[in-house]
Design a protein around this motif. Sequence first.
Motif, PDB file in Angstrom:
ATOM      1  N   UNK A  20       0.880  -1.146   0.038  1.00 47.60           N
ATOM      2  CA  UNK A  20      -0.138   0.059   0.196  1.00 47.60           C
ATOM      3  C   UNK A  20       1.081   1.318   0.241  1.00 47.60           C
ATOM      4  N   UNK A  21       0.160   2.461   0.014  1.00 51.62           N
ATOM      5  CA  UNK A  21       1.031   3.688   0.136  1.00 51.62           C
ATOM      6  C   UNK A  21       0.305   4.712   0.860  1.00 51.62           C
ATOM      7  N   UNK A  22       0.849   5.454   1.784  1.00 49.72           N
ATOM      8  CA  UNK A  22       0.297   6.250   2.917  1.00 49.72           C
ATOM      9  C   UNK A  22      -0.834   7.071   2.276  1.00 49.72           C
ATOM     10  N   UNK A  23      -0.401   8.015   1.362  1.00 48.23           N
ATOM     11  CA  UNK A  23      -1.601   9.035   1.080  1.00 48.23           C
ATOM     12  C   UNK A  23      -2.708   8.290   0.338  1.00 48.23           C
ATOM     13  N   UNK A  24      -2.440   7.167  -0.327  1.00 46.95           N
ATOM     14  CA  UNK A  24      -3.526   6.370  -0.979  1.00 46.95           C
ATOM     15  C   UNK A  24      -4.523   5.831  -0.078  1.00 46.95           C
ATOM     16  N   UNK A  25      -4.191   5.472   1.356  1.00 48.61           N
ATOM     17  CA  UNK A  25      -5.042   4.846   2.085  1.00 48.61           C
ATOM     18  C   UNK A  25      -5.262   5.504   3.601  1.00 48.61           C
ATOM     19  N   UNK A  26      -4.467   6.372   3.937  1.00 48.28           N
ATOM     20  CA  UNK A  26      -4.729   6.793   5.563  1.00 48.28           C
ATOM     21  C   UNK A  26      -5.603   7.763   5.690  1.00 48.28           C
ATOM     22  N   UNK A  27      -5.794   8.860   4.856  1.00 44.38           N
ATOM     23  CA  UNK A  27      -6.857   9.827   5.020  1.00 44.38           C
ATOM     24  C   UNK A  27      -6.213  11.023   5.686  1.00 44.38           C
ATOM     25  N   UNK A  28      -5.722  12.156   4.945  1.00 40.02           N
ATOM     26  CA  UNK A  28      -5.005  13.167   5.288  1.00 40.02           C
ATOM     27  C   UNK A  28      -6.101  14.271   6.404  1.00 40.02           C
ATOM     28  N   UNK A  29      -7.096  13.868   6.691  1.00 37.08           N
ATOM     29  CA  UNK A  29      -8.030  14.723   7.466  1.00 37.08           C
ATOM     30  C   UNK A  29      -8.021  14.059   8.644  1.00 37.08           C
ATOM     31  N   UNK A  30      -7.265  12.998   9.016  1.00 37.24           N
ATOM     32  CA  UNK A  30      -6.893  12.444  10.231  1.00 37.24           C
ATOM     33  C   UNK A  30      -5.693  12.670  11.087  1.00 37.24           C
ATOM     34  N   UNK A  31      -5.644  13.165  11.999  1.00 35.95           N
ATOM     35  CA  UNK A  31      -3.943  13.312  12.788  1.00 35.95           C
ATOM     36  C   UNK A  31      -3.704  14.650  12.032  1.00 35.95           C
ATOM     37  N   UNK A  32      -2.687  15.089  12.485  1.00 39.64           N
ATOM     38  CA  UNK A  32      -2.029  16.306  12.021  1.00 39.64           C
ATOM     39  C   UNK A  32      -1.237  16.114  10.803  1.00 39.64           C
ATOM     40  N   UNK A  33      -1.650  16.506   9.596  1.00 38.68           N
ATOM     41  CA  UNK A  33      -1.026  16.323   8.461  1.00 38.68           C
ATOM     42  C   UNK A  33      -0.939  17.637   7.735  1.00 38.68           C
ATOM     43  N   UNK A  34       0.146  18.099   7.389  1.00 41.06           N
ATOM     44  CA  UNK A  34       0.321  19.281   6.591  1.00 41.06           C
ATOM     45  C   UNK A  34      -0.060  19.130   4.864  1.00 41.06           C
ATOM     46  N   UNK A  35      -0.449  20.198   4.288  1.00 38.40           N
ATOM     47  CA  UNK A  35      -0.882  20.129   2.882  1.00 38.40           C
ATOM     48  C   UNK A  35       0.241  19.355   2.075  1.00 38.40           C
ATOM     49  N   UNK A  36      -0.223  18.574   1.051  1.00 39.47           N
ATOM     50  CA  UNK A  36       0.775  17.837   0.162  1.00 39.47           C
ATOM     51  C   UNK A  36       0.512  18.548  -1.356  1.00 39.47           C
ATOM     52  N   UNK A  37       1.340  18.399  -2.158  1.00 46.59           N
ATOM     53  CA  UNK A  37       1.252  18.904  -3.470  1.00 46.59           C
ATOM     54  C   UNK A  37       0.102  18.234  -4.287  1.00 46.59           C
ATOM     55  N   UNK A  38      -0.348  16.821  -3.691  1.00 39.84           N
ATOM     56  CA  UNK A  38      -1.392  16.047  -4.369  1.00 39.84           C
ATOM     57  C   UNK A  38      -2.761  16.886  -3.817  1.00 39.84           C
ATOM     58  N   UNK A  39      -2.769  17.225  -2.648  1.00 42.85           N
ATOM     59  CA  UNK A  39      -4.012  18.121  -2.333  1.00 42.85           C
ATOM     60  C   UNK A  39      -4.238  19.217  -3.217  1.00 42.85           C
ATOM     61  N   UNK A  40      -3.226  20.012  -3.571  1.00 49.12           N
ATOM     62  CA  UNK A  40      -3.464  21.269  -4.458  1.00 49.12           C
ATOM     63  C   UNK A  40      -3.523  20.847  -5.802  1.00 49.12           C
ATOM     64  N   UNK A  41      -2.955  19.910  -6.256  1.00 50.96           N
ATOM     65  CA  UNK A  41      -3.070  19.367  -7.807  1.00 50.96           C
ATOM     66  C   UNK A  41      -4.377  18.719  -7.789  1.00 50.96           C
TER      67      UNK A  41
END
Length: 443
Positions: A20-41
Amino acid sequence: MAFTFSRGDFPADFRFGAATAAYQIEGTSFGRVGSTHWDTFAAGPGNVVNGEDGRVACDHYHRWGEDLDLVRDGNFDVYRFSTMWPRVMPDGRTVSAEGLDFYDRLVDGMVERGLSPNLTLYHWDMPSALADLGGWTHPDVGKWFADYTEAVIGRIGDRMDAVATINEPWCVAWLAHFLGGHAPGIRDIRAAARAMHHVLVAHARSLEVMRSAGQENLGIVLNFEHSTPASEDESDVLAAKTYDGIYNRWFAGAITGGAYPADILEVLEPHMPQGWQDDMAAISAPIDWLGINYYTRSIHEAVPGAVWPAERAVPGDLPKTAQQWEIYPEGLYGFLMRLQREFTGELPIYVTENGMAGADPGDAGLVDDPARIAYFDAHVGAVKQAIADGAPVKGYFAWSLLDNYEWAFGYDKRFGIVHVNYETQERTPKGSYLAFQRALVRD
């Protein structure tokens, strides 16, 4: 429907895993996660199917125990996972104790279940704060990545069975900076040339940090795609060779031999960072294993008068996945033999990703996926044949454990051996999962 292979068909030390890969499964709205270039893309019109992103994904952040149970109960040996850079460093520089605590719990969960943790440090989630500075085009990105490596390895390195620095540099650099198909979505040859080099510098700096810390069993994961000319015409043969040079030979040659392919370098060198030659010794420092990701082949024809690389892919006549990728297990066999012959010698090789997208409708009871079972069976068969013919292949990891966020394809394409209902987050093992479970039973 069952596989034609079993665990007993492979050497005793051969390892099967799910990835697996983290961004693909974890959920960036959970825990303290900074913005990634995939969010803005993903927020850009037309970049991602339905404008979807990884805010919820598979909610692995909360459901990781259930997901690790699936890996264990599927009789896999290894769980290949990644850490998310902006979860560990939300601003790209400052370490988050909360982020590291999550991965600490996750790794403890793997160990408790008897799974070997196989870490990938970067699977495409560049912090936006660093992307703002130029990301992979910035000359300091290797140092940034080394700092991130130090933070992660300092916390969970003691339990890692293996560590990969970067997943699929071609996607990180060329697809994202020349073709514009992945974040940050740039289409510029100078940016691409610098990213093509800097991603390998980052690998080298990360490797240095881990070697200094005494970390063992280190590698990198490259993706390979079998490149076929559309005809015997000299121009089509050259088109396929050019694609092969950018996609396959650039990274494999640098990592294993300290040199870029001359035919591709001739075009990219004017755009490379000054003094790039001084980095090649570090880039080609010994690794302990090479991971290869393989999915398909592509057929290429020349485009007369077009801007370099003056080639394009044309459709083939083989059966295709839901992503319209041709199913060509012979290409996996070919790469395993070619790598040994041209690049890696007796260096251990792991097939770190292999799988297919399917429609996989429904989520009540068993999800039947006979095409995926046939795909895995043929490709594992190719690995088995390569081992018989002398290739030092030591493991095979199915992509992916879960249906997940498939980058620019959003949630439309399902690669999982476990079905995910994105509304309820219910997990349902597919026929392919059950086929692995039966084939991998230990004596």
